[in-house]
Motif scaffolding. Structure first.
Motif, PDB file in Angstrom:
ATOM      1  N   UNK A 566      49.519  95.428  69.562  1.00 30.41           N
ATOM      2  CA  UNK A 566      48.832  95.074  70.826  1.00 30.41           C
ATOM      3  C   UNK A 566      49.710  94.227  71.698  1.00 30.41           C
ATOM      4  N   UNK A 567      50.835  93.975  71.229  1.00 27.32           N
ATOM      5  CA  UNK A 567      51.647  93.267  72.198  1.00 27.32           C
ATOM      6  C   UNK A 567      52.191  94.279  73.358  1.00 27.32           C
ATOM      7  N   UNK A 568      52.240  95.525  73.204  1.00 27.69           N
ATOM      8  CA  UNK A 568      52.739  96.284  74.106  1.00 27.69           C
ATOM      9  C   UNK A 568      51.860  96.398  75.146  1.00 27.69           C
ATOM     10  N   UNK A 569      50.485  95.925  75.105  1.00 32.26           N
ATOM     11  CA  UNK A 569      49.551  96.239  76.222  1.00 32.26           C
ATOM     12  C   UNK A 569      50.011  95.325  77.355  1.00 32.26           C
ATOM     13  N   UNK A 570      50.591  94.130  77.226  1.00 38.12           N
ATOM     14  CA  UNK A 570      50.920  93.383  78.170  1.00 38.12           C
ATOM     15  C   UNK A 570      52.390  93.833  78.864  1.00 38.12           C
ATOM     16  N   UNK A 571      53.105  94.807  78.194  1.00 39.15           N
ATOM     17  CA  UNK A 571      54.361  95.347  78.731  1.00 39.15           C
ATOM     18  C   UNK A 571      54.191  96.679  79.256  1.00 39.15           C
ATOM     19  N   UNK A 572      52.777  97.064  79.235  1.00 47.92           N
ATOM     20  CA  UNK A 572      52.576  98.449  79.819  1.00 47.92           C
ATOM     21  C   UNK A 572      52.638  98.381  81.349  1.00 47.92           C
ATOM     22  N   UNK A 573      52.081  97.261  81.763  1.00 44.95           N
ATOM     23  CA  UNK A 573      51.975  97.224  83.140  1.00 44.95           C
ATOM     24  C   UNK A 573      53.510  97.128  83.905  1.00 44.95           C
ATOM     25  N   UNK A 574      54.307  96.257  83.219  1.00 45.08           N
ATOM     26  CA  UNK A 574      55.999  96.244  83.433  1.00 45.08           C
ATOM     27  C   UNK A 574      56.197  97.625  83.669  1.00 45.08           C
ATOM     28  N   UNK A 575      55.949  98.233  82.456  1.00 43.62           N
ATOM     29  CA  UNK A 575      56.884  99.639  82.424  1.00 43.62           C
ATOM     30  C   UNK A 575      56.281 100.572  83.616  1.00 43.62           C
ATOM     31  N   UNK A 576      54.964 100.651  83.729  1.00 44.60           N
ATOM     32  CA  UNK A 576      54.159 101.314  84.989  1.00 44.60           C
ATOM     33  C   UNK A 576      55.051 101.049  86.353  1.00 44.60           C
ATOM     34  N   UNK A 577      55.043  99.961  86.293  1.00 42.62           N
ATOM     35  CA  UNK A 577      56.004  99.249  87.619  1.00 42.62           C
ATOM     36  C   UNK A 577      57.435  99.912  87.450  1.00 42.62           C
ATOM     37  N   UNK A 578      58.075 100.081  86.246  1.00 42.73           N
ATOM     38  CA  UNK A 578      59.438 100.441  86.343  1.00 42.73           C
ATOM     39  C   UNK A 578      59.456 102.032  86.592  1.00 42.73           C
ATOM     40  N   UNK A 579      58.276 102.802  86.117  1.00 44.40           N
ATOM     41  CA  UNK A 579      58.129 103.958  86.516  1.00 44.40           C
ATOM     42  C   UNK A 579      57.879 104.467  87.845  1.00 44.40           C
ATOM     43  N   UNK A 580      57.125 103.570  88.519  1.00 43.53           N
ATOM     44  CA  UNK A 580      56.757 103.737  89.976  1.00 43.53           C
ATOM     45  C   UNK A 580      58.173 103.342  90.632  1.00 43.53           C
ATOM     46  N   UNK A 581      58.716 102.320  90.465  1.00 49.97           N
ATOM     47  CA  UNK A 581      60.320 101.961  91.141  1.00 49.97           C
ATOM     48  C   UNK A 581      61.219 103.378  91.008  1.00 49.97           C
ATOM     49  N   UNK A 582      61.258 104.107  89.660  1.00 51.43           N
ATOM     50  CA  UNK A 582      61.940 104.689  89.457  1.00 51.43           C
ATOM     51  C   UNK A 582      61.844 106.110  90.591  1.00 51.43           C
ATOM     52  N   UNK A 583      60.107 106.544  90.626  1.00 47.00           N
ATOM     53  CA  UNK A 583      59.818 107.574  91.250  1.00 47.00           C
ATOM     54  C   UNK A 583      59.907 107.203  92.766  1.00 47.00           C
ATOM     55  N   UNK A 584      59.992 105.739  93.167  1.00 49.08           N
ATOM     56  CA  UNK A 584      60.348 105.601  94.683  1.00 49.08           C
ATOM     57  C   UNK A 584      61.692 105.936  94.991  1.00 49.08           C
TER      58      UNK A 584
END
Length: 852
Positions: A566-584
């Motif tokens: 369950x603790x990964x839920x808080x990391x998911x948003x950081x992961x999405x930001x990381x993926x979006x930055x990679x695509x950018x």
């Protein structure tokens, strides 16, 4: 005629004979003069010998008696002021030295010395007075000490008995008795202390009055005290009072005795040295003066004789000097030839021996020097070998520094994660468990701000030492940076064991840490993850430990957090930001804007700072502060930095084509980029490909980047070799000191906005800023000041020497197409700011803020 010439030739003296006759004449003159002078000299020597052997030692011995007498008097008076073992031993030594001086005088005094026996008796009488005086003072001190002991015992008895009776309900009537007794005993103690301070008769009278008061108080309450605490207690009090009375009489009597003997001793101290000087020292000095006069007269006669002899010898010596010259020149020529040969590098050259003794010794010294030079040449070769060994040792040390934290000596982030990957590979192959504990010091920033950076560093060293001591030898500990640590446990039995181990670490930090002569209480939070239970690789294991650590801190700190899915839920948003930055980065959605840096001396734009922005789908620009941290944590900072590097160089080439002859762009370089060994080489290759000079790019690094050890030093050395200028960014917010500026390969220092925030309102801030700018200029460094937002700041800085200014007051960040226009108009912009009234905005600079 022929026979006569032949006979004349036979009797003509040759050169060798003339030399022999000349030296013979010199010898005869010397012998005659020496005999006459020796007679006068012998008389002078005998007189001087008599003076040195008898008169001077006797005078010195007589003076020594006076010196030792004065030293003995000082020792006696020192013992009276502080009667202890040290002063007693000093007095005894002074007496022995005085006795030795007297004995030496008796042994050396000449037969004609009269009137000294009575004086020696005076000296012995004086020494006896000193002994009596110190003995009387010692007896007085013993009586005073015993008085204090009895008084202390009496006071303790009263106080102890009062405390014991105070707990009894039936002791109400005795409380007043004990209170008055304790008050009377305190008064006696005060009077006694006063006597110890000045020892006057008035103080002694006060002590007698205080004793009578204590006796009167005891008699007034004798009936109550006989019933409680009892008759025996009252008898003890009577005994103590009697002892006090006796001791008081004893040490006051000793006082009178000490004063009497002291007066006699002082009178003797004044009289005896005077008699010593009159009867011993002055006659001895007169004898020395008389003897020295006779010796001086004899010496004058001998000197006159030697002067006459010298004139004759000089005349004769001139006659034979030419021959002596010839005997010298030949050895000198040989030495000259040998010296020239040695100067050409012929280390085995030696000069032939021979000739006069001095020149022969010189030739020997030259040969010794040549041998030493040959040895020195061999030593230089040996030193070269030793220097190479030191270089290899230094290389090993730099390798250690590259893999270890210089502050705590723990492995650093790079070494820690390399070791983690090795442990994970072994665990996957052997099907064992690897545990990772992520540690963070709670509220460390607040502690560091409160204590200061120096004590903050000491605290981190103490934390590292505590961590090593509590985990033992097998677990692996590393410092990731700041207050972040990790502990790796190989072949762990279970997650429960790891949680228990983490709890032990948390508990170990609940004991105070000794830091710089103080004790500090800090706490840590620990996140626990395990492979294969929580992750399948090293990166996932680290993320799980970070999530568990975040959970521990969110639950109040100073505790252990164990990873759950369950603790990964808080990391998911950081992961999405990381993926979006990679695509950018891949889709080139990032843009660069440029903020000018203008020289206040002439208004010329010296450089522009490239600032990265992220243009989202809705057209908004995200500042770098919102995504640089994610880029560094995810490793995207390398790709992002390469994009910034390429975009800045391409833009600079376009500006050059637009008429800007020498554009300069400053780019921010993060620590991961600097530690990437190929980053500096890529920058140099990119500039060469676009035919731009190396100083087109300026690398801006924060103070933290300069503290990463040998890898940073190596990267900065490569940048300097390529000609890339280096700037220290945000100076004043980290650990750097002004002294460190002289050791860093810098061209520019950028002062942080915090140093000038209240420059125009705080005189101390203005003085600090001017001092830092002056030091930088004296070190040959250029200075840029960031964050200028008010005209008053700009006007004050314009009077601080040749500096560049950067801030929203001058220009907000501009699009690349607007930079050439600003560069051409920057003089007018600066002039309008400096000449106009104060304010935060100027119409003259509005056109350069519309595209930020």
């Amino acid at each position: 005629m022929t026979d006569s010439a032949s006979r004349d030739g036979r009797w003509r003296l040759g050169i060798a004979t003339r030399l022999a006759l000349g030296f013979g004449a010199i010898a005869l003159v010397l012998l005659a003069g020496n005999w006459y002078a020796a007679r006068s000299a012998k008389f002078a020597i005998d007189t001087l010998h008599d003076t040195a052997a008898e008169r001077i030692p006797f005078a010195r011995t007589a003076a020594g008696i006076t010196d030792q007498l004065l030293a003995y008097d000082r020792a006696v008076f020192d013992q009276l002021r502080a009667n202890d073992a040290t002063t007693s031993e000093a007095t005894a030594q002074a007496e022995r030295r005085l006795s030795a001086a007297v004995n030496e005088y008796v042994a050396q005094r000449p037969a004609d010395a009269t009137g000294s026996d009575r004086l020696l008796d005076d000296l012995r009488t004086h020494a006896d007075l000193g002994n009596r005086l110190t003995e009387a003072a010692h007896e007085r001190e013993r009586a005073l000490t015993r008085y204090g002991e009895v008084l202390d015992a009496l006071a303790r008895r009263v106080s102890t008995t009062w405390d014991a009776n105070a707990r009894l309900e039936a002791a109400g009537s005795a409380r007043r008795s004990f209170a008055e007794l304790e008050l009377a005993a305190g008064s006696l103690r005060t009077a006694f202390n006063g006597y110890l301070i000045n020892g006057s008769a008035a103080a002694a009278l006060r002590m007698r009055g205080a004793q009578r008061n204590l006796r009167r108080t005891l008699d007034e309450h004798r009936s109550e005290l006989s019933s409680s605490p009892g008759r025996a207690w009252v008898d003890l009090m009577d005994d103590d009072l009697a002892a006090l009375t006796r001791l008081l009489s004893e040490f006051t009597a000793r006082d009178a005795q000490v004063d009497s003997i002291r007066a006699q001793f002082a009178a003797s101290s004044a009289a005896v040295p005077t008699r010593l000087n009159e009867r011993i020292a002055l006659p001895a000095s007169a004898a020395v003066v008389s003897s020295a006069g006779a010796a001086a007269e004899a010496t004058h006669d001998a000197r006159q004789t030697y002067r006459n002899i010298t004139l004759v010898v000089i005349a004769l010596a001139l006659a034979v000097s030419l021959i002596a010259t010839l005997s010298v020149t030949a050895p000198v020529r040989r030495l000259t030839r040998a010296t020239r040969s040695l100067a050409r590098g012929a280390w085995r050259t030696r000069a032939p021996r021979g000739g006069p003794r001095e020149l022969d010794e010189l030739a020997g010294a030259f040969n010794s020097m040549a041998a030493q030079l040959a040895q020195a040449n061999e030593a230089v070769a040996q030193h070269q070998l030793e220097l190479e060994d030191r270089v290899r040792a230094r290389t090993r040390k730099l390798s250690y520094l590259a893999h270890h934290d210089t502050l705590t000596a723990l492995p650093n982030r790079r070494y820690g994660f390399t070791h983690l990957r090795r442990m994970v590979r072994r665990a996957l192959a052997e099907r064992t468990t690897v545990g990772m504990l992520a540690l963070d010091v709670d509220n460390f920033k607040s502690i560091n701000d409160h204590l200061g950076h120096a004590l903050g560093d000491e605290l981190l060293r103490a934390i590292a030492a505590r961590l090593r001591s509590c985990i033992g030898e097998r677990p692996f500990a590393a410092r990731l940076g700041g207050d972040e640590f990790i502990v790796l446990v190989e072949r762990a039995e279970s997650v429960a064991q790891l949680e228990s181990f983490a709890a032990q670490i948390v508990g170990a930090f609940r004991r105070p840490l000794a830091v710089a002569d103080r004790e500090l209480l800090v706490s840590v939070s620990v996140g626990v993850s395990a492979l294969p239970q929580h992750a399948g690789d090293a990166a996932a294991l680290a993320r799980a430990a970070d999530a568990a650590l975040f959970n521990a801190k969110s639950r109040g700190r100073n505790r252990v957090g164990v990873f759950t899915p369950e603790l990964l839920a808080g990391s998911a948003s950081r992961f999405r930001m990381e993926q979006a930055l990679r695509r950018a980065i891949e889709a080139r959605e990032l843009v660069l804007v440029y903020q000018p840096q203008v020289a206040l001396a002439d208004g010329v734009t010296t450089s522009v700072e490239a600032l990265v922005r992220w243009r989202r789908d809705d057209g908004t620009l995200v500042p770098a502060a919102d995504f640089i941290g994610i880029a560094e944590q995810s490793g995207l900072i390398i790709a992002l930095g390469d994009w910034v590097l390429e975009s800045a160089v391409t833009t600079a080439k376009g500006w050059r084509a637009a008429g800007i002859p020498h554009p300069r762009i400053a780019i921010n370089v993060s620590m991961p980029q600097l530690l990437d060994r190929s980053f500096v080489e890529r920058a140099g290759q990119l500039l060469a490909r676009h035919e731009l000079p190396p100083d087109t790019l300026e690398l801006e690094l924060t103070e933290t980047a300069f503290q990463t050890g040998a890898a940073t030093i190596e990267a900065l050395q490569r940048a300097r070799e390529l000609g890339l200028p280096i700037a220290l960014d945000d100076f004043g917010t980290g650990y750097s000191s002004l002294n460190s500026l002289s050791h860093l390969p810098l061209r520019r220092v950028k002062l942080d906005r915090s140093l000038i925030a209240d420059l125009d309102t705080n005189l101390r801030s203005a003085a600090i800023a001017r001092a830092i700018i002056s030091v930088c200029h004296s070190l040959g460094l250029e200075v840029t000041v960031e964050g200028i937002e008010r005209v008053e700041q700009l006007q004050l800085l314009a009077r601080s020497g040749p500096i560049a200014a950067q801030g929203h007051l001058i220009s907000r960040p501009l699009a690349g197409a607007d930079v050439p226009t600003f560069i051409r108009d920057s003089r007018a912009v600066l002039a309008a700011l400096l000449e106009g009234p104060g304010g935060t905005e100027r119409d003259a600079v509005v056109p350069f803020r519309t595209r930020s």
